[in-house]
Scaffold this motif. Structure first.
Motif, PDB file in Angstrom:
ATOM      1  N   GLY A  21       0.808  -1.213   0.000  1.00 13.75           N
ATOM      2  CA  GLY A  21       0.000   0.000   0.000  1.00 13.75           C
ATOM      3  C   GLY A  21       0.840   1.260   0.000  1.00 13.75           C
ATOM      4  N   ASN A  22       1.914   1.264   0.767  1.00 15.22           N
ATOM      5  CA  ASN A  22       2.797   2.427   0.795  1.00 15.22           C
ATOM      6  C   ASN A  22       3.496   2.624  -0.543  1.00 15.22           C
ATOM      7  N   ARG A  23       3.733   1.542  -1.258  1.00 18.83           N
ATOM      8  CA  ARG A  23       4.436   1.620  -2.534  1.00 18.83           C
ATOM      9  C   ARG A  23       3.527   2.145  -3.651  1.00 18.83           C
ATOM     10  N   ASN A  24       2.235   1.798  -3.600  1.00 19.07           N
ATOM     11  CA  ASN A  24       1.377   2.128  -4.753  1.00 19.07           C
ATOM     12  C   ASN A  24       0.472   3.343  -4.544  1.00 19.07           C
ATOM     13  N   ARG A  25       0.451   3.891  -3.338  1.00 20.58           N
ATOM     14  CA  ARG A  25      -0.569   4.895  -3.052  1.00 20.58           C
ATOM     15  C   ARG A  25      -0.372   6.188  -3.845  1.00 20.58           C
ATOM     16  N   GLU A  26       0.858   6.624  -4.063  1.00 16.62           N
ATOM     17  CA  GLU A  26       1.074   7.877  -4.792  1.00 16.62           C
ATOM     18  C   GLU A  26       0.657   7.771  -6.262  1.00 16.62           C
ATOM     19  N   PRO A  27       1.045   6.694  -6.967  1.00 16.90           N
ATOM     20  CA  PRO A  27       0.581   6.582  -8.351  1.00 16.90           C
ATOM     21  C   PRO A  27      -0.942   6.496  -8.467  1.00 16.90           C
ATOM     22  N   ILE A  28      -1.590   5.789  -7.547  1.00 18.82           N
ATOM     23  CA  ILE A  28      -3.051   5.697  -7.587  1.00 18.82           C
ATOM     24  C   ILE A  28      -3.670   7.060  -7.299  1.00 18.82           C
ATOM     25  N   LEU A  29      -3.101   7.794  -6.350  1.00 18.69           N
ATOM     26  CA  LEU A  29      -3.594   9.133  -6.048  1.00 18.69           C
ATOM     27  C   LEU A  29      -3.551  10.014  -7.295  1.00 18.69           C
ATOM     28  N   GLY A  30      -2.493   9.863  -8.085  1.00 16.06           N
ATOM     29  CA  GLY A  30      -2.393  10.645  -9.308  1.00 16.06           C
ATOM     30  C   GLY A  30      -3.544  10.373 -10.262  1.00 16.06           C
ATOM     31  N   VAL A  31      -3.939   9.108 -10.372  1.00 11.79           N
ATOM     32  CA  VAL A  31      -5.069   8.753 -11.239  1.00 11.79           C
ATOM     33  C   VAL A  31      -6.374   9.301 -10.657  1.00 11.79           C
ATOM     34  N   LEU A  32      -6.537   9.182  -9.356  1.00 13.44           N
ATOM     35  CA  LEU A  32      -7.761   9.680  -8.721  1.00 13.44           C
ATOM     36  C   LEU A  32      -7.910  11.191  -8.915  1.00 13.44           C
ATOM     37  N   LYS A  33      -6.805  11.913  -8.889  1.00 11.30           N
ATOM     38  CA  LYS A  33      -6.880  13.363  -9.092  1.00 11.30           C
ATOM     39  C   LYS A  33      -7.402  13.698 -10.484  1.00 11.30           C
ATOM     40  N   GLU A  34      -7.169  12.802 -11.432  1.00 12.68           N
ATOM     41  CA  GLU A  34      -7.682  13.004 -12.784  1.00 12.68           C
ATOM     42  C   GLU A  34      -9.145  12.575 -12.914  1.00 12.68           C
ATOM     43  N   LYS A  35      -9.526  11.505 -12.205  1.00 11.36           N
ATOM     44  CA  LYS A  35     -10.818  10.865 -12.462  1.00 11.36           C
ATOM     45  C   LYS A  35     -11.929  11.237 -11.491  1.00 11.36           C
ATOM     46  N   LEU A  36     -11.600  11.664 -10.283  1.00 14.84           N
ATOM     47  CA  LEU A  36     -12.647  11.967  -9.312  1.00 14.84           C
ATOM     48  C   LEU A  36     -13.287  13.327  -9.618  1.00 14.84           C
ATOM     49  N   PRO A  37     -14.519  13.530  -9.161  1.00 14.57           N
ATOM     50  CA  PRO A  37     -15.220  14.793  -9.420  1.00 14.57           C
ATOM     51  C   PRO A  37     -14.434  15.990  -8.893  1.00 14.57           C
ATOM     52  N   LYS A  38     -14.506  17.093  -9.635  1.00 18.46           N
ATOM     53  CA  LYS A  38     -13.828  18.322  -9.213  1.00 18.46           C
ATOM     54  C   LYS A  38     -14.709  19.135  -8.273  1.00 18.46           C
ATOM     55  N   GLU A  39     -15.990  18.778  -8.204  1.00 21.08           N
ATOM     56  CA  GLU A  39     -16.894  19.418  -7.265  1.00 21.08           C
ATOM     57  C   GLU A  39     -17.394  18.371  -6.277  1.00 21.08           C
ATOM     58  N   SER A  40     -18.413  18.655  -5.518  1.00 20.61           N
ATOM     59  CA  SER A  40     -18.866  17.752  -4.462  1.00 20.61           C
ATOM     60  C   SER A  40     -19.296  16.399  -5.030  1.00 20.61           C
TER      61      SER A  40
END
Length: 217
Positions: A21-40
């Protein structure tokens, strides 16, 4: 925490899972920043395990509300303790969701109530049959433009994409647990199609993993 790779152990509270989990969390976070809603919006994690991922991601999205879930209620205290320790007030209490048990999947009032769902590193130690439950859940719970992100190592059309993934599959198989081993993206696509979902995008990730982005047709 040591950076040395611990012995393979898929239990959600194991040192191995924490290391991965510590190894993969930053790359996954990068994808989530692209794919998750920008508003609520609302985001569901399936198979939250220890809660380490959802508690790492949530502070980066103050505008979103996160909902952990797992089939094993024994991990709920750990999830709640992490949430409290990190002061993450945008994470709800975990709920019981077992992808092999339809009675736990959803209730009518939650239809189209989530903007995103993510699931990390589950299929290599779970039966491919859970893909059916995952896709049925997602088709009910996701909003029209919502996304389902599945992260992990996978086979593609019957073959291994790298020698290291083939070696990892052999290592998993050596434990002689029937459901352990890399699953094929083709089988996830088949399950998705049966429930009005489709694979929208495949994102190459570090360490020969993938982020699979599914959505409603």
């Amino acid at each position: 925490m040591s950076t040395d790779k611990p012995p393979l152990n898929p239990h959600p509270l194991s040192e191995y899972v924490a290391w991965a989990g510590n190894r993969n969390r930053e790359p996954i976070l990068g994808v989530l920043k692209e794919k998750l809603p920008k508003e609520s919006g609302r985001v569901l994690e399936m198979a939250s395990g220890s809660g380490m991922h959802i508690n790492y991601f949530a502070p980066h999205f103050d505008h979103l509300h996160f909902h952990p879930s797992d089939r094993d209620v024994e991990v709920f205290d750990n999830i709640k303790n992490l949430t409290s320790e990190h002061g993450n007030d945008n994470i709800a209490d975990p709920v019981h969701l077992d992808l092999t048990d339809p009675e736990t999947w959803f209730n009518p009032g939650e239809k189209n109530s989530f903007d995103a769902i993510f699931c990390i590193n589950i299929f290599q130690v779970a039966p491919i049959s859970i893909a059916d439950g995952m896709m049925e859940c997602a088709s009910h719970l996701l909003s029209d433009n919502g996304v389902l992100l599945i992260y992990g190592p996978f086979k593609m059309e019957g073959g291994f994409t790298t020698d290291s993934n083939e070696e990892f599959h052999k290592t998993l198989a050596s434990y002689e647990v029937p459901e352990w081993g890399l699953k094929d993206v083709a089988d996830l696509k088949k399950a998705a199609a049966a429930h009005g979902m489709e694979l929208k995008e495949i994102i190459d990730m570090p360490a020969n993993n993938f982020s699979l982005i599914f959505g409603l047709k």
